[in-house]
Design a protein around this motif. Sequence first.
Motif, PDB file in Angstrom:
ATOM      1  N   VAL A   2     -13.302 -20.168  72.092  1.00  0.00           N
ATOM      2  CA  VAL A   2     -13.341 -19.626  70.735  1.00  0.00           C
ATOM      3  C   VAL A   2     -12.712 -20.655  69.817  1.00  0.00           C
ATOM      4  CG1 VAL A   2     -12.491 -17.828  69.194  1.00  0.00           C
ATOM      5  CG2 VAL A   2     -13.235 -17.227  71.515  1.00  0.00           C
ATOM      6  N   GLN A   3     -13.354 -20.918  68.702  1.00  0.00           N
ATOM      7  CA  GLN A   3     -12.790 -21.786  67.682  1.00  0.00           C
ATOM      8  C   GLN A   3     -12.419 -20.923  66.478  1.00  0.00           C
ATOM      9  OE1 GLN A   3     -16.134 -22.613  68.933  1.00  0.00           O
ATOM     10  NE2 GLN A   3     -14.969 -23.515  70.625  1.00  0.00           N
ATOM     11  N   LEU A   4     -11.296 -21.265  65.849  1.00  0.00           N
ATOM     12  CA  LEU A   4     -10.790 -20.493  64.723  1.00  0.00           C
ATOM     13  C   LEU A   4     -10.568 -21.405  63.530  1.00  0.00           C
ATOM     14  CD1 LEU A   4      -8.130 -18.470  66.717  1.00  0.00           C
ATOM     15  CD2 LEU A   4     -10.349 -17.623  65.950  1.00  0.00           C
ATOM     16  N   ALA A   5     -10.956 -20.927  62.359  1.00  0.00           N
ATOM     17  CA  ALA A   5     -10.760 -21.704  61.141  1.00  0.00           C
ATOM     18  C   ALA A   5     -10.168 -20.811  60.063  1.00  0.00           C
ATOM     19  CB  ALA A   5     -12.087 -22.299  60.678  1.00  0.00           C
ATOM     20  N   GLU A   6      -8.994 -21.184  59.583  1.00  0.00           N
ATOM     21  CA  GLU A   6      -8.333 -20.440  58.512  1.00  0.00           C
ATOM     22  C   GLU A   6      -8.665 -21.070  57.158  1.00  0.00           C
ATOM     23  OE1 GLU A   6      -5.199 -20.784  61.914  1.00  0.00           O
ATOM     24  OE2 GLU A   6      -6.631 -22.086  60.885  1.00  0.00           O
ATOM     25  N   SER A   7      -8.599 -20.242  56.127  1.00  0.00           N
ATOM     26  CA  SER A   7      -8.778 -20.727  54.761  1.00  0.00           C
ATOM     27  C   SER A   7      -8.056 -19.786  53.810  1.00  0.00           C
ATOM     28  CB  SER A   7     -10.262 -20.814  54.392  1.00  0.00           C
ATOM     29  OG  SER A   7     -10.868 -19.534  54.475  1.00  0.00           O
ATOM     30  N   GLY A   8      -7.890 -20.240  52.576  1.00  0.00           N
ATOM     31  CA  GLY A   8      -7.343 -19.370  51.541  1.00  0.00           C
ATOM     32  C   GLY A   8      -5.909 -19.639  51.161  1.00  0.00           C
ATOM     33  N   GLY A   9      -5.254 -20.571  51.830  1.00  0.00           N
ATOM     34  CA  GLY A   9      -3.879 -20.872  51.476  1.00  0.00           C
ATOM     35  C   GLY A   9      -3.778 -21.549  50.122  1.00  0.00           C
ATOM     36  N   GLY A  10      -2.551 -21.656  49.631  1.00  0.00           N
ATOM     37  CA  GLY A  10      -2.344 -22.313  48.344  1.00  0.00           C
ATOM     38  C   GLY A  10      -0.965 -22.055  47.803  1.00  0.00           C
ATOM     39  N   LEU A  11      -0.799 -22.402  46.540  1.00  0.00           N
ATOM     40  CA  LEU A  11       0.463 -22.216  45.835  1.00  0.00           C
ATOM     41  C   LEU A  11       0.356 -20.962  44.967  1.00  0.00           C
ATOM     42  CD1 LEU A  11       3.257 -23.220  44.825  1.00  0.00           C
ATOM     43  CD2 LEU A  11       2.004 -24.569  43.116  1.00  0.00           C
ATOM     44  N   VAL A  12       1.348 -20.101  45.068  1.00  0.00           N
ATOM     45  CA  VAL A  12       1.343 -18.862  44.298  1.00  0.00           C
ATOM     46  C   VAL A  12       2.769 -18.581  43.826  1.00  0.00           C
ATOM     47  CG1 VAL A  12       1.636 -17.440  46.370  1.00  0.00           C
ATOM     48  CG2 VAL A  12       0.620 -16.438  44.314  1.00  0.00           C
ATOM     49  N   GLN A  13       2.876 -17.965  42.676  1.00  0.00           N
ATOM     50  CA  GLN A  13       4.197 -17.636  42.141  1.00  0.00           C
ATOM     51  C   GLN A  13       4.773 -16.403  42.832  1.00  0.00           C
ATOM     52  OE1 GLN A  13       3.837 -17.222  37.884  1.00  0.00           O
ATOM     53  NE2 GLN A  13       4.002 -19.436  37.570  1.00  0.00           N
ATOM     54  N   PRO A  14       6.086 -16.288  42.863  1.00  0.00           N
ATOM     55  CA  PRO A  14       6.704 -15.067  43.413  1.00  0.00           C
ATOM     56  C   PRO A  14       6.155 -13.827  42.725  1.00  0.00           C
ATOM     57  CG  PRO A  14       8.362 -16.745  43.070  1.00  0.00           C
ATOM     58  CD  PRO A  14       7.106 -17.278  42.464  1.00  0.00           C
ATOM     59  N   GLY A  15       5.860 -12.821  43.529  1.00  0.00           N
ATOM     60  CA  GLY A  15       5.250 -11.605  43.017  1.00  0.00           C
ATOM     61  C   GLY A  15       3.741 -11.635  42.999  1.00  0.00           C
ATOM     62  N   GLY A  16       3.180 -12.788  43.256  1.00  0.00           N
ATOM     63  CA  GLY A  16       1.728 -12.940  43.225  1.00  0.00           C
ATOM     64  C   GLY A  16       1.056 -12.487  44.504  1.00  0.00           C
ATOM     65  N   SER A  17      -0.260 -12.680  44.524  1.00  0.00           N
ATOM     66  CA  SER A  17      -1.081 -12.242  45.661  1.00  0.00           C
ATOM     67  C   SER A  17      -1.948 -13.385  46.163  1.00  0.00           C
ATOM     68  CB  SER A  17      -1.988 -11.083  45.230  1.00  0.00           C
ATOM     69  OG  SER A  17      -1.246 -10.000  44.723  1.00  0.00           O
ATOM     70  N   LEU A  18      -2.336 -13.265  47.411  1.00  0.00           N
ATOM     71  CA  LEU A  18      -3.190 -14.269  48.034  1.00  0.00           C
ATOM     72  C   LEU A  18      -3.878 -13.612  49.217  1.00  0.00           C
ATOM     73  CD1 LEU A  18      -3.565 -17.326  47.362  1.00  0.00           C
ATOM     74  CD2 LEU A  18      -1.981 -17.811  49.228  1.00  0.00           C
ATOM     75  N   THR A  19      -5.104 -14.018  49.486  1.00  0.00           N
ATOM     76  CA  THR A  19      -5.821 -13.513  50.648  1.00  0.00           C
ATOM     77  C   THR A  19      -6.228 -14.673  51.537  1.00  0.00           C
ATOM     78  OG1 THR A  19      -6.648 -11.547  49.488  1.00  0.00           O
ATOM     79  CG2 THR A  19      -7.816 -12.217  51.485  1.00  0.00           C
ATOM     80  N   LEU A  20      -5.834 -14.604  52.784  1.00  0.00           N
ATOM     81  CA  LEU A  20      -6.208 -15.595  53.784  1.00  0.00           C
ATOM     82  C   LEU A  20      -7.391 -15.089  54.599  1.00  0.00           C
ATOM     83  CD1 LEU A  20      -2.678 -16.543  55.190  1.00  0.00           C
ATOM     84  CD2 LEU A  20      -3.877 -17.468  53.203  1.00  0.00           C
ATOM     85  N   SER A  21      -8.200 -16.006  55.063  1.00  0.00           N
ATOM     86  CA  SER A  21      -9.348 -15.660  55.899  1.00  0.00           C
ATOM     87  C   SER A  21      -9.327 -16.470  57.181  1.00  0.00           C
ATOM     88  CB  SER A  21     -10.658 -15.930  55.160  1.00  0.00           C
ATOM     89  OG  SER A  21     -10.758 -15.127  54.008  1.00  0.00           O
ATOM     90  N   CYS A  22      -9.842 -15.862  58.235  1.00  0.00           N
ATOM     91  CA  CYS A  22      -9.988 -16.535  59.524  1.00  0.00           C
ATOM     92  C   CYS A  22     -11.384 -16.241  60.048  1.00  0.00           C
ATOM     93  CB  CYS A  22      -8.946 -16.039  60.515  1.00  0.00           C
ATOM     94  SG  CYS A  22      -9.157 -16.696  62.191  1.00  0.00           S
TER      95      CYS A  22
END
Length: 123
Positions: A2-22
């Motif tokens: 199985v190969q896995l690839a993550e995406s969606g990281g980055g810089l965000v301010q405190p209190g902010g939101s982010l969604t990661l994908s695999c």
Amino acid sequence: QVQLAESGGGLVQPGGSLTLSCEASGNIASIYIMSWHRQGPGKQRELVASMTNSGDRYYSHSVKGRFTLFRDIAKGTMSLQMISLKPEDTAVYYCAVADRMIVLGPISNWDYWGQGTQVTVSS
């Protein structure tokens, strides 16, 4: 395999939101449990959240109520919706899978790992 690839990281301010994908590829039918781990600066890698094919979820105490894991078993994909982010959430986030029910804690129990995606929470 199985190969896995993550995406969606980055810089965000405190209190902010982010969604990661695999996204898994290869023998995705063999996957029983998918998970997110993270490793912050100078820290050990830790389990953040996981979900089995039966729908059983686990969240670590530090993220419970702020992070939500979603899976599409048929497609072999997973996401981690993160809200109310804190500076201490800064880490490299990794996707990992196993082909059976395992004891979740030990890193060595997981069969396959992605390369990771960096999340930085800073003003």
